[in-house]
Structure formats: structure tokens, C-alpha cells
Enzyme design. Structure first.
Site, PDB file in Angstrom:
ATOM      1  N   GLN A   1       0.848  -1.077   0.073  1.00 51.11           N
ATOM      2  CA  GLN A   1       0.109   0.109   0.071  1.00 51.11           C
ATOM      3  C   GLN A   1       0.820   1.317  -0.145  1.00 51.11           C
ATOM      4  O   GLN A   1       1.613   1.336   0.622  1.00 51.11           O
ATOM      5  CB  GLN A   1      -0.880  -0.061   1.437  1.00 51.11           C
ATOM      6  CG  GLN A   1      -2.224   0.906   1.288  1.00 51.11           C
ATOM      7  CD  GLN A   1      -3.097   0.258   2.468  1.00 51.11           C
ATOM      8  OE1 GLN A   1      -3.949  -0.299   2.180  1.00 51.11           O
ATOM      9  NE2 GLN A   1      -2.998   1.338   3.173  1.00 51.11           N
TER      10      GLN A   1
ATOM     11  N   SER B   1       0.678   6.387   3.098  1.00 46.74           N
ATOM     12  CA  SER B   1       1.393   7.428   3.955  1.00 46.74           C
ATOM     13  C   SER B   1       2.873   7.989   3.174  1.00 46.74           C
ATOM     14  O   SER B   1       3.379   7.244   2.533  1.00 46.74           O
ATOM     15  CB  SER B   1       1.804   6.591   5.107  1.00 46.74           C
ATOM     16  OG  SER B   1       0.703   6.098   6.020  1.00 46.74           O
TER      17      SER B   1
ATOM     18  N   GLU C   1     -11.354  -4.648   6.237  1.00 45.64           N
ATOM     19  CA  GLU C   1     -11.066  -6.002   7.215  1.00 45.64           C
ATOM     20  C   GLU C   1     -12.219  -5.879   8.430  1.00 45.64           C
ATOM     21  O   GLU C   1     -12.306  -7.021   8.919  1.00 45.64           O
ATOM     22  CB  GLU C   1      -9.599  -5.928   7.917  1.00 45.64           C
ATOM     23  CG  GLU C   1      -9.227  -4.392   8.508  1.00 45.64           C
ATOM     24  CD  GLU C   1      -9.555  -4.465  10.098  1.00 45.64           C
ATOM     25  OE1 GLU C   1     -10.159  -5.762  10.483  1.00 45.64           O
ATOM     26  OE2 GLU C   1      -9.552  -3.420  10.471  1.00 45.64           O
TER      27      GLU C   1
ATOM     28  N   SER D   1      -1.516   7.984  14.544  1.00 39.07           N
ATOM     29  CA  SER D   1      -0.930   8.201  15.817  1.00 39.07           C
ATOM     30  C   SER D   1      -1.906   8.494  16.734  1.00 39.07           C
ATOM     31  O   SER D   1      -2.819   8.884  16.851  1.00 39.07           O
ATOM     32  CB  SER D   1       0.133   9.175  15.955  1.00 39.07           C
ATOM     33  OG  SER D   1      -0.300  10.528  15.966  1.00 39.07           O
TER      34      SER D   1
END
Length: 400
Positions: A134, A137, A253, A382
Site C-alpha cells: 500500500q 502514507s 477488514e 498516531s
């Protein structure tokens, strides 16, 4: 000849389904798989994981969450939960290397891809021939993903992509990448102008650099893109609609992965007490701390069960806040519990060992599990950012 197992045919009878999986696992999971997986890396590791995926495929459990229209077994959600419970109970290896391939890629392509894209790529995913990663980020655009700066410009029948991605799991093994890039830098909102692509990882201009982690190993990598050409036919959905597509990718998921991780820890939690019966469990204070952790673990398991019940009843109506709370609790709990085990086991536990792929955060290698636990307060946003989201969007508090 060994016994023939027919797990999928037992759907409709939960007790029979559970027992069939339990019997199959007892007959199939090698007793020494942890030692074997710990000893291999790179192509040897991929081969051994594919071998395990093939065993699962024989009984319809390679892709238990795939509906029939995707080419899967069409196992109902309640029975998928049973699969995860029994795999955790039997200490069966996980398919970490194929998480993106088996969850995110098919969900994205079947909902948003063209028929040509589905025909070309899904077969390789199902057979374990292709590994996907993926490319979401970026440095400066992790928790705030919409700030991504990787750019893609259209030139005739292809796009030219430049930029950098980071924290891409298994990118060093991957054949393809689910890539987000900005095709329009002038959108009214930063979420606008982002498009979604399939990128061949062997394309000229793609450079993958493994990231050395605190454990001394690399599970993630950086991806550098220098004038990478992506065919226009590899655009998923409409240009500029990448942000919306990415939301469905990230929700695919449906809580099962975190459920499996926590159930695996629950099994390990029981083993910890059994093994310490003649050791630190005799210490009153350590025993008291362990009991407190037990209560926390059970409350976390109940929260996840509540989420799964909501998802089973209506996936579109499940609580949007519960996953955030679960993440905020799970990461710090894992850190505190693995630190407790290091302290309780004493100096003998303070050693590094090669990690055991397929065990997640429950390898039972004390130092490794402790060091890896800190990734959970960063991955997926985060905890600091998550707390801001809770305070602003859920509690309605003003921005600081």
C-alpha cells in the site's frame, strides 16, 4: 490416507463448523512451524507462507472473508469470527505478508475496479502468486493522509508519478502497489484531486528501501518514485476520487484483523501464567499486576466483540467511534503488558532473537514483542492524532 476435511459444508451448524476447523488445524499445523518460520527470510519466507496459504485453500480458508461473487467461499461473518477464534486457539501462523493482498486489494477492485482490472489481478491474489503493498502514507502525510504530495500528471495514455511513500508493509516483497497520488493540486479541499492507481513495483523509477526498525529487522519500506509511468488503464475509479475509494479500502477488514490479534494475545496470556506457575506467579505483587491486566484484556475483548456484533447486524450502521477507542486502548495495553513480562521474567528475557513471522505481536519472544508493541501507537494514525479526533469530532471540544 489422511482424513478429508469439508469445512465450508458445515456452515449452518456452528458447533460442527468449529469442530471441523479444530480437527483440520490439529492435523495440518506443523508442530515446529515457529522454529521453521523463524529460520527463513526473503524468498524462502515467501515460499513457506505461500505453502501455508495453499493448505488453507484446499479447505476453503485461504480467503474465508471473500463472498462468492469474488470467487470466495461466501462464509457468513459469524463463521469468519469462528475461523479467527480457532486459528488463534491453535496458534496457527498468520499471513502477514498477504494482508494487503487478501483484504485491501480485492475489496478495492471489486467495488471500484474495472472488469479488466479484476480479471487481470484477482487471480494472482487468490493463488498467492502476487504480493501487494500500500502506497498511502508519506513523510508529513501519515496520520494526516490527505496532505499527501506525491504527484501524478497525465501524459497521453499514461501518468507520470513523482514522490515518496513510507511505512509500506512488505513493499520489499511486493509485485504491485495500491498507490494514492495527487492528480489535481488545485482542489478546494486537500482531500480533492487525489487519484488511486495500481502500480507495478518493477516499473522503471521505483526504488524500495527497507526501513530498519528498533527490532533490528525490516517489515516496512520507503518507496521512491522518480518519473514512474503508470498506464492510464491502471487508474482505479474516476480521476480525483481516490480519497473516497481509499476510505472503503481502509475499512475492508471490518475489525477481524484486530480481533485475531487480540485473541492470539489472549491465548498467549494464558500460557504466560501457566509457564510462570513456579516462577513469578508466586510473587504477590506480580500476581496482582497480572490479574489487573487480565481484567483490562477482557474488557478490550468485549469492546471488539461489540464492534463485531454491530458489523454483523449492519456493516453500514456500526459505531464509527468504537474502532478509535479500541485502537487507543490496545496499543498502550500491549506496551504495558509486554513491559511487565520483561520485568517479571527478569534478566534472562533481556535478549534479542530473530523474529518469528506469522505471530504478530504474540511471538512470545519477550524483547521482540516489547519493542514491536510501540508501532501500534503510530500505525493507522498516531494515538495523539486519534485523541484529537475524539475530542473534536466526538466530544465536540474546540480546537486548541
Amino acid at each position: 490416507m489422511g482424513r478429508t476435511f469439508d469445512i465450508v459444508s458445515k456452515v449452518g451448524d456452528e458447533a460442527a463448523f468449529r469442530q471441523e476447523i479444530r480437527d483440520w488445524l490439529a492435523a495440518t499445523v506443523p508442530a515446529d512451524w515457529r522454529r521453521r518460520w523463524q529460520a527463513v527470510r526473503e524468498s524462502e519466507l515467501k515460499a513457506i507462507v505461500v505453502e501455508w496459504l495453499d493448505e488453507r485453500r484446499k479447505v476453503g480458508l485461504a480467503t474465508p472473508h471473500w463472498p462468492r461473487e469474488w470467487g470466495g467461499p461466501g462464509i457468513p461473518f459469524a463463521y469468519q469470527i469462528i475461523v479467527y477464534e480457532e486459528f488463534a486457539r491453535a496458534d496457527a501462523p498468520e499471513l502477514d505478508m498477504f494482508t494487503i493482498s487478501l483484504f485491501h486489494t480485492p475489496a478495492t477492485l471489486f467495488e471500484h475496479g474495472t472488469q479488466q482490472q479484476k480479471d487481470r489481478y484477482i487471480g494472482g491474489v487468490a493463488q498467492g502468486a502476487d504480493i501487494w503493498c500500500q502506497g498511502f502514507s508519506e513523510p508529513g502525510a501519515g496520520s494526516d493522509l490527505a496532505s499527501l504530495r506525491t504527484a501524478a500528471r497525465r501524459e497521453g495514455d499514461h501518468y507520470v508519478v513523482n514522490g515518496q511513500k513510507i511505512w509500506s508493509s512488505a513493499a520489499m516483497h511486493a509485485d504491485y502497489c495500491l498507490l494514492l497520488a495527487r492528480t489535481d493540486p488545485h482542489g478546494k479541499r486537500k482531500h480533492d484531486g487525489i487519484s488511486y492507481f495500481i502500480m507495478d513495483m518493477t516499473s522503471p523509477g521505483v526504488e524500495v528501501r527497507p526501513i530498519l526498525q528498533i527490532t533490528g529487522e525490516s517489515e516496512f519500506a520507503e518507496i521512491f518514485l522518480d518519473d514512474v509511468k503508470i498506464p492510464a488503464e491502471n487508474l482505479i475509479g474516476a480521476e480525483g476520487n481516490g480519497w473516497n475509494i481509499a476510505q472503503s479500502t481502509l475499512s475492508t477488514e471490518r475489525g477481524l484483523l484486530i480481533f485475531g490479534a487480540v485473541e492470539r494475545l489472549a491465548r498467549s496470556f494464558e500460557l504466560d501464567a501457566e509457564e510462570a506457575r513456579d516462577g513469578w506467579m508466586k510473587d504477590v505483587q506480580l500476581r496482582r499486576e497480572y490479574a489487573a491486566f487480565h481484567a483490562e484484556l477482557q474488557s478490550l475483548r468485549l469492546m471488539i466483540r461489540k464492534l463485531l456484533i454491530e458489523l454483523e447486524a449492519n456493516p453500514d450502521k456500526a459505531s464509527p467511534t468504537l474502532p478509535t477507542y479500541i485502537k487507543l486502548i490496545w496499543g498502550p495495553f500491549l506496551q504495558r503488558y509486554t513491559e511487565f513480562l520483561l520485568r517479571a521474567d527478569g534478566i534472562a528475557a533481556l535478549k534479542w532473537q530473530p523474529s518469528i513471522p506469522g505471530t504478530g505481536h504474540s511471538s512470545r519472544l519477550r524483547m521482540n514483542d516489547f519493542l514491536k508493541s510501540y508501532g501500534w501507537t503510530i500505525a493507522g494514525g498516531s494515538n495523539e492524532v486519534m485523541r484529537n479526533i475524539v475530542s473534536e469530532r466526538i466530544l465536540g471540544m474546540p480546537r486548541g
